[in-house]
Design a protein around this motif. Structure first.
Motif, PDB file in Angstrom:
ATOM      1  N   ILE A   1      -6.610  -1.179   3.958  1.00 21.23           N
ATOM      2  CA  ILE A   1      -7.243  -1.379   2.653  1.00 21.23           C
ATOM      3  C   ILE A   1      -8.574  -0.627   2.598  1.00 21.23           C
ATOM      4  CG2 ILE A   1      -8.282  -3.089   1.095  1.00 21.23           C
ATOM      5  CD1 ILE A   1      -6.098  -5.074   2.244  1.00 21.23           C
ATOM      6  N   LEU A   2      -9.315  -0.618   3.714  1.00 21.77           N
ATOM      7  CA  LEU A   2     -10.573   0.125   3.788  1.00 21.77           C
ATOM      8  C   LEU A   2     -10.332   1.610   3.527  1.00 21.77           C
ATOM      9  CD1 LEU A   2     -13.638   0.239   4.456  1.00 21.77           C
ATOM     10  CD2 LEU A   2     -12.940   0.686   6.818  1.00 21.77           C
ATOM     11  N   GLU A   3      -9.231   2.137   4.047  1.00 21.27           N
ATOM     12  CA  GLU A   3      -8.885   3.543   3.815  1.00 21.27           C
ATOM     13  C   GLU A   3      -8.764   3.803   2.308  1.00 21.27           C
ATOM     14  OE1 GLU A   3      -7.273   7.340   5.591  1.00 21.27           O
ATOM     15  OE2 GLU A   3      -8.023   5.595   6.633  1.00 21.27           O
ATOM     16  N   ALA A   4      -8.043   2.929   1.603  1.00 21.78           N
ATOM     17  CA  ALA A   4      -7.898   3.084   0.153  1.00 21.78           C
ATOM     18  C   ALA A   4      -9.251   2.953  -0.531  1.00 21.78           C
ATOM     19  CB  ALA A   4      -6.912   2.047  -0.391  1.00 21.78           C
ATOM     20  N   ALA A   5     -10.059   2.009  -0.082  1.00 16.37           N
ATOM     21  CA  ALA A   5     -11.371   1.795  -0.693  1.00 16.37           C
ATOM     22  C   ALA A   5     -12.264   3.012  -0.523  1.00 16.37           C
ATOM     23  CB  ALA A   5     -12.035   0.557  -0.086  1.00 16.37           C
TER      24      ALA A   5
ATOM     25  N   LEU B   1     -14.783  -8.275   4.194  1.00 18.24           N
ATOM     26  CA  LEU B   1     -13.780  -8.596   5.212  1.00 18.24           C
ATOM     27  C   LEU B   1     -13.806  -7.659   6.413  1.00 18.24           C
ATOM     28  CD1 LEU B   1     -10.685  -9.572   3.023  1.00 18.24           C
ATOM     29  CD2 LEU B   1     -12.340 -11.074   4.157  1.00 18.24           C
ATOM     30  N   ILE B   2     -14.327  -6.447   6.257  1.00 17.53           N
ATOM     31  CA  ILE B   2     -14.429  -5.525   7.380  1.00 17.53           C
ATOM     32  C   ILE B   2     -15.755  -4.764   7.276  1.00 17.53           C
ATOM     33  CG2 ILE B   2     -13.036  -3.711   6.293  1.00 17.53           C
ATOM     34  CD1 ILE B   2     -11.904  -3.067   9.089  1.00 17.53           C
ATOM     35  N   PRO B   3     -16.868  -5.493   7.528  1.00 22.37           N
ATOM     36  CA  PRO B   3     -18.169  -4.834   7.436  1.00 22.37           C
ATOM     37  C   PRO B   3     -18.293  -3.755   8.517  1.00 22.37           C
ATOM     38  CG  PRO B   3     -18.408  -6.990   8.447  1.00 22.37           C
ATOM     39  CD  PRO B   3     -16.968  -6.863   7.990  1.00 22.37           C
ATOM     40  N   PHE B   4     -19.002  -2.714   8.204  1.00 22.99           N
ATOM     41  CA  PHE B   4     -19.220  -1.600   9.133  1.00 22.99           C
ATOM     42  C   PHE B   4     -17.895  -0.963   9.555  1.00 22.99           C
ATOM     43  CE2 PHE B   4     -22.439  -4.918   9.916  1.00 22.99           C
ATOM     44  CZ  PHE B   4     -23.528  -4.279   9.351  1.00 22.99           C
ATOM     45  N   GLY B   5     -16.918  -0.984   8.650  1.00 23.28           N
ATOM     46  CA  GLY B   5     -15.603  -0.417   8.943  1.00 23.28           C
ATOM     47  C   GLY B   5     -15.657   1.086   9.169  1.00 23.28           C
TER      48      GLY B   5
ATOM     49  N   LEU C   1       0.830  -1.209   0.000  1.00 27.41           N
ATOM     50  CA  LEU C   1       0.000   0.000   0.000  1.00 27.41           C
ATOM     51  C   LEU C   1       0.867   1.263   0.000  1.00 27.41           C
ATOM     52  CD1 LEU C   1      -2.857  -1.097   2.400  1.00 27.41           C
ATOM     53  CD2 LEU C   1      -3.154  -0.371   0.016  1.00 27.41           C
ATOM     54  N   THR C   2       1.980   1.218   0.722  1.00 32.16           N
ATOM     55  CA  THR C   2       2.900   2.356   0.714  1.00 32.16           C
ATOM     56  C   THR C   2       3.463   2.561  -0.689  1.00 32.16           C
ATOM     57  OG1 THR C   2       3.463   2.025   3.034  1.00 32.16           O
ATOM     58  CG2 THR C   2       5.022   3.287   1.715  1.00 32.16           C
TER      59      THR C   2
ATOM     60  N   SER D   1     -11.192   5.835  -2.777  1.00 35.40           N
ATOM     61  CA  SER D   1     -11.505   5.587  -4.188  1.00 35.40           C
ATOM     62  C   SER D   1     -12.993   5.419  -4.459  1.00 35.40           C
ATOM     63  CB  SER D   1     -10.782   4.326  -4.666  1.00 35.40           C
ATOM     64  OG  SER D   1     -11.349   3.181  -4.046  1.00 35.40           O
ATOM     65  N   ALA D   2     -13.786   5.286  -3.402  1.00 32.71           N
ATOM     66  CA  ALA D   2     -15.224   5.016  -3.537  1.00 32.71           C
ATOM     67  C   ALA D   2     -15.477   3.698  -4.274  1.00 32.71           C
ATOM     68  CB  ALA D   2     -15.949   6.182  -4.211  1.00 32.71           C
ATOM     69  N   ARG D   3     -14.567   2.719  -4.079  1.00 31.22           N
ATOM     70  CA  ARG D   3     -14.713   1.383  -4.666  1.00 31.22           C
ATOM     71  C   ARG D   3     -14.635   0.347  -3.551  1.00 31.22           C
ATOM     72  NH1 ARG D   3     -11.862   3.795  -8.491  1.00 31.22           N
ATOM     73  NH2 ARG D   3      -9.820   3.446  -7.636  1.00 31.22           N
ATOM     74  N   ASP D   4     -15.405  -0.709  -3.655  1.00 31.19           N
ATOM     75  CA  ASP D   4     -15.295  -1.838  -2.731  1.00 31.19           C
ATOM     76  C   ASP D   4     -14.170  -2.720  -3.271  1.00 31.19           C
ATOM     77  OD1 ASP D   4     -15.818  -3.468  -0.575  1.00 31.19           O
ATOM     78  OD2 ASP D   4     -17.686  -4.289  -1.376  1.00 31.19           O
ATOM     79  N   VAL D   5     -12.953  -2.432  -2.859  1.00 31.55           N
ATOM     80  CA  VAL D   5     -11.750  -3.046  -3.422  1.00 31.55           C
ATOM     81  C   VAL D   5     -11.818  -4.568  -3.333  1.00 31.55           C
ATOM     82  CG1 VAL D   5      -9.242  -3.253  -3.138  1.00 31.55           C
ATOM     83  CG2 VAL D   5     -10.334  -1.016  -2.960  1.00 31.55           C
TER      84      VAL D   5
END
Length: 148
Positions: free
Chosen positions: A103-107, A134-138, A67-68, A110-114
């Motif tokens: 990953i949620l931060e990136a998603a 993988l992380i509902p209600f994140g 991610l970095t 981007s407004a995408r469910d990566v």
């Protein structure tokens, strides 16, 4: 004006790059090598591997490493797909809780469910998920209000 269509990698090609990255992991304490490959919406790819440290808390996950690299190469807002593989047996390797949060931060940026393609270390099993599964209600940037 139509933009040229970007040819994205197949799941198998992205997983293969994650396996190559896992081979470069530094995991002398756990011997649990993890590799990650991230593909952008434009087809650019970066990889990362876990790097352990004798002070265990200072280790770095493969996903965080990749991610970095993604942020530096094309930006977190352009992350489209992620492949993660690890271990040495048939157990499928999924991102840990901290990596799911990253990953949620990136998603959310981007407004995408990566999409996350997870594979076993021995290559016998692969399964697909989204970060929303993988992380509902994140909790992430979308939950924070910005000052006016």
């Amino acid at each position: 004006m139509l933009l040229p269509k970007v040819e994205l990698m197949t799941d198998e090609e992205l997983i293969a790059l994650a396996r190559e990255a896992a081979a470069k992991a530094y995991a002398p304490y756990s011997n649990f090598c993890v590799g990650c490959a991230i593909e952008s919406v434009e087809g650019e790819v970066v990889t990362g591997a876990n790097m352990e440290n004798a002070c265990y808390r200072l280790g770095l996950c493969a996903e965080q490493s990749a991610l970095t690299a993604a942020q530096h190469k094309f930006g977190l807002d352009k992350v489209a797909r992620i492949a993660v593989v690890g271990g040495s047996d048939a157990t499928i390797c999924t991102p840990c809780g901290g990596c799911r949060q990253a990953i949620l931060e990136a998603a959310q940026l981007s407004a995408r469910d990566v999409e996350i393609i997870c594979g076993s270390g021995d290559g016998s099993a692969v399964e697909g998920h989204t970060i929303g599964e993988l992380i509902p209600f994140g909790f992430g940037p979308a939950n924070l209000s910005r000052p006016a």
